[in-house]
Scaffold this motif. Structure first.
Motif, PDB file in Angstrom:
ATOM      1  N   PRO A 171       0.738  -1.206   0.015  1.00  0.00           N
ATOM      2  CA  PRO A 171       0.128   0.054  -0.102  1.00  0.00           C
ATOM      3  C   PRO A 171       0.942   1.303  -0.071  1.00  0.00           C
ATOM      4  O   PRO A 171       2.004   1.268   0.344  1.00  0.00           O
ATOM      5  CB  PRO A 171      -0.647  -0.242   1.179  1.00  0.00           C
ATOM      6  CG  PRO A 171      -0.067  -1.136   2.139  1.00  0.00           C
ATOM      7  CD  PRO A 171       0.646  -1.973   1.305  1.00  0.00           C
ATOM      8  N   ARG A 172       0.363   2.308  -0.477  1.00  0.00           N
ATOM      9  CA  ARG A 172       1.069   3.700  -0.656  1.00  0.00           C
ATOM     10  C   ARG A 172       1.251   3.923   0.825  1.00  0.00           C
ATOM     11  O   ARG A 172       0.385   3.669   1.727  1.00  0.00           O
ATOM     12  CB  ARG A 172       0.235   4.964  -1.256  1.00  0.00           C
ATOM     13  CG  ARG A 172       0.120   4.416  -2.821  1.00  0.00           C
ATOM     14  CD  ARG A 172      -0.531   5.350  -3.590  1.00  0.00           C
ATOM     15  NE  ARG A 172      -1.531   6.188  -3.112  1.00  0.00           N
ATOM     16  CZ  ARG A 172      -2.374   6.908  -3.715  1.00  0.00           C
ATOM     17  NH1 ARG A 172      -2.201   7.017  -4.711  1.00  0.00           N
ATOM     18  NH2 ARG A 172      -3.111   7.699  -2.828  1.00  0.00           N
ATOM     19  N   SER A 185       0.722   6.957   2.200  1.00  0.00           N
ATOM     20  CA  SER A 185      -0.560   7.710   2.889  1.00  0.00           C
ATOM     21  C   SER A 185      -1.988   6.752   3.081  1.00  0.00           C
ATOM     22  O   SER A 185      -2.685   6.944   4.278  1.00  0.00           O
ATOM     23  CB  SER A 185      -1.272   8.594   1.854  1.00  0.00           C
ATOM     24  OG  SER A 185      -1.491   8.021   0.512  1.00  0.00           O
ATOM     25  N   THR A 186      -1.935   5.607   2.412  1.00  0.00           N
ATOM     26  CA  THR A 186      -3.098   4.584   2.604  1.00  0.00           C
ATOM     27  C   THR A 186      -2.353   3.955   4.259  1.00  0.00           C
ATOM     28  O   THR A 186      -3.594   3.532   4.724  1.00  0.00           O
ATOM     29  CB  THR A 186      -3.114   3.724   1.595  1.00  0.00           C
ATOM     30  OG1 THR A 186      -3.324   4.191   0.485  1.00  0.00           O
ATOM     31  CG2 THR A 186      -4.095   2.439   1.770  1.00  0.00           C
TER      32      THR A 186
END
Length: 51
Positions: free
Chosen positions: A3-4, A6-7
């Motif tokens: 996941p990124r 920010s996620t």
């Protein structure tokens, strides 16, 4: 798949909020004892004199 950043931060914030809620959630409002009200006048004060 990763996941990124920010996620991952959003997932961690949501999980932390859930954990805090589980440990600090309010208790049931159905108490078994008598309910007292602030500034309430006791019933013995309002006794009408019997004729």
């Amino acid at each position: 798949m990763r996941p990124r950043k920010s996620t991952a931060i959003l997932m961690a914030a949501w999980l932390a909020t859930f954990v805090v809620y589980v440990f600090v959630r309010p208790t049931d409002t159905t108490a078994e004892g008598p309910t007292t009200f602030l500034n309430a006048v006791p019933t013995w004060v309002n006794v009408d004199p019997q004729p």
